[in-house]
Design a protein around this motif. Structure first.
Motif, PDB file in Angstrom:
ATOM      1  N   SER A   1       0.003  -2.676  -1.016  1.00  0.00           N
ATOM      2  CA  SER A   1      -0.375  -1.251  -0.879  1.00  0.00           C
ATOM      3  C   SER A   1      -1.898  -1.111  -0.815  1.00  0.00           C
ATOM      4  CB  SER A   1       0.213  -0.418  -2.023  1.00  0.00           C
ATOM      5  OG  SER A   1      -0.463  -0.699  -3.243  1.00  0.00           O
ATOM      6  N   ARG A   2      -2.606  -1.951  -1.530  1.00  0.00           N
ATOM      7  CA  ARG A   2      -4.083  -1.888  -1.478  1.00  0.00           C
ATOM      8  C   ARG A   2      -4.634  -2.583  -0.235  1.00  0.00           C
ATOM      9  NH1 ARG A   2      -2.770  -1.930  -6.778  1.00  0.00           N
ATOM     10  NH2 ARG A   2      -2.599  -4.204  -6.856  1.00  0.00           N
TER      11      ARG A   2
ATOM     12  N   ASN B   1      -3.072  -3.048   2.611  1.00  0.00           N
ATOM     13  CA  ASN B   1      -2.693  -2.213   3.745  1.00  0.00           C
ATOM     14  C   ASN B   1      -3.597  -0.975   3.816  1.00  0.00           C
ATOM     15  OD1 ASN B   1       0.015  -0.091   4.727  1.00  0.00           O
ATOM     16  ND2 ASN B   1      -0.831  -1.687   6.018  1.00  0.00           N
ATOM     17  N   GLY B   2      -3.902  -0.386   2.663  1.00  0.00           N
ATOM     18  CA  GLY B   2      -4.845   0.741   2.626  1.00  0.00           C
ATOM     19  C   GLY B   2      -6.207   0.336   3.180  1.00  0.00           C
TER      20      GLY B   2
ATOM     21  N   GLU C   1      -0.413   0.992   9.973  1.00  0.00           N
ATOM     22  CA  GLU C   1       0.448   1.961   9.271  1.00  0.00           C
ATOM     23  C   GLU C   1       1.912   1.551   9.433  1.00  0.00           C
ATOM     24  OE1 GLU C   1      -2.212   6.075   9.313  1.00  0.00           O
ATOM     25  OE2 GLU C   1      -0.740   5.756  10.901  1.00  0.00           O
TER      26      GLU C   1
ATOM     27  N   GLY D   1       2.928  -1.176   6.986  1.00  0.00           N
ATOM     28  CA  GLY D   1       3.215  -0.652   5.655  1.00  0.00           C
ATOM     29  C   GLY D   1       4.603  -0.025   5.603  1.00  0.00           C
TER      30      GLY D   1
ATOM     31  N   PRO E   1       0.400   3.012   1.568  1.00  0.00           N
ATOM     32  CA  PRO E   1      -0.964   2.477   1.463  1.00  0.00           C
ATOM     33  C   PRO E   1      -1.822   3.270   0.482  1.00  0.00           C
ATOM     34  CG  PRO E   1      -0.656   3.646   3.551  1.00  0.00           C
ATOM     35  CD  PRO E   1       0.693   3.541   2.902  1.00  0.00           C
ATOM     36  N   ASP E   2      -2.598   2.561  -0.315  1.00  0.00           N
ATOM     37  CA  ASP E   2      -3.480   3.213  -1.292  1.00  0.00           C
ATOM     38  C   ASP E   2      -4.816   3.543  -0.624  1.00  0.00           C
ATOM     39  OD1 ASP E   2      -5.016   4.046  -3.421  1.00  0.00           O
ATOM     40  OD2 ASP E   2      -4.284   2.491  -4.796  1.00  0.00           O
TER      41      ASP E   2
END
Ligand code: PL3
Ligand code: FE2
Ligand code: FE2
Ligand code: FE2
Length: 231
Positions: free
Chosen positions: A22-23, A25-26, A68, A71, A78-79
């Motif tokens: 999540s981080r 990908n962010g 995107e 994710g 995503p964060d």
């Protein structure tokens, strides 16, 4: 490069993998968005290259959309808040330079430093990515070489006039990259990536770019070790 053994079984759907992803990908989504914004601003700073730079900006926006989808494919949110913080100082450096029309500084930051960082990260991610993300990342990284090349060509053509500005910018910006790498290391490890080969590839791409635009070996060693000293 990226030929380190992958002796770890990755479970793309485990809580630990998805938390780190999540981080990461962010970061790549935010990084691609900022690249799109930066090429838009460069299009305004370089009227004779506006069409080309708008084209590069649109490629970056498509990269954002592609990551995107990576994710969504793993059902990860995503964060983006973390990612904005992650890029804050680099973004500030670009914005300050753009506001004072320092084109060479803007090109060093986006087309050289950020693109080399992206190429190193993506090439090191590809061997450990899930099938969907691997295909996406392979097609994205192919585009990033074009973005690096744009910067190399322009900076080479203007080398004598911008040389000192580039050295000063390098000294300010390279330590930020090292700090960013340290910040993301444990999440990168959790998705199967390792820092040493990533650093090796970043330095290879970046020193090659500096050499292409006209710096001497001594200058290249001075400039690349400035980042390391701050790591
Ligand atoms: C240039 O077009 C976009 C710039 C994006 C910067 C990406 C930096 C990524 C560093 C995080 C390391 C993990 C990479 C994982 C790849 C999905
Ligand atoms: Fe990109
Ligand atoms: Fe790019
Ligand atoms: Fe090149």
């Amino acid at each position: 490069m990226a030929q380190f053994p992958v002796n770890q079984t990755l479970d793309f759907y485990s809580a630990a993998y998805r938390d780190s992803f999540s981080r990461i990908n962010g970061i790549v989504i935010e990084g691609e968005q900022e690249a799109a914004d930066n090429f838009r601003q460069l299009a305004a700073l370089l009227p004779e290259h506006t069409a080309e730079l708008v084209r590069l900006s649109k490629m970056e926006y498509r990269h954002r959309k592609s990551f995107e989808a990576c994710g969504r494919n793993l059902e990860v949110i995503p964060d983006l808040q973390f990612a904005e913080q992650f890029f804050a100082r680099l973004r500030q450096a670009f914005q300050t330079a753009a506001a004072s029309h320092q084109t060479a500084t803007c090109l060093l930051i986006q087309a050289l430093v950020i693109e080399c960082f992206a190429i190193a990260a993506y090439n090191n991610y590809i061997p450990v990515a899930d099938d969907f993300a691997r295909k996406v990342t392979e097609s994205v990284v192919a585009d990033e070489y074009q973005h690096l090349n744009f910067g190399e060509v322009w900076l080479k053509a203007n080398f004598e006039a911008v040389k000192d500005e580039l050295k000063a910018t390098n000294q300010k910006v390279l330590p930020l990259i090292w700090q960013m790498l340290n910040q993301v290391e444990s999440d990168a490890n959790a998705i199967g990536m390792r820092k040493p080969p990533l650093i090796e590839e970043f330095l290879l791409r970046y020193t090659d770019a500096l050499s292409q635009i006209g710096f001497s070996l001594r200058e290249i060693l001075q400039m690349s070790s400035q980042g390391l000293a701050a790591g």
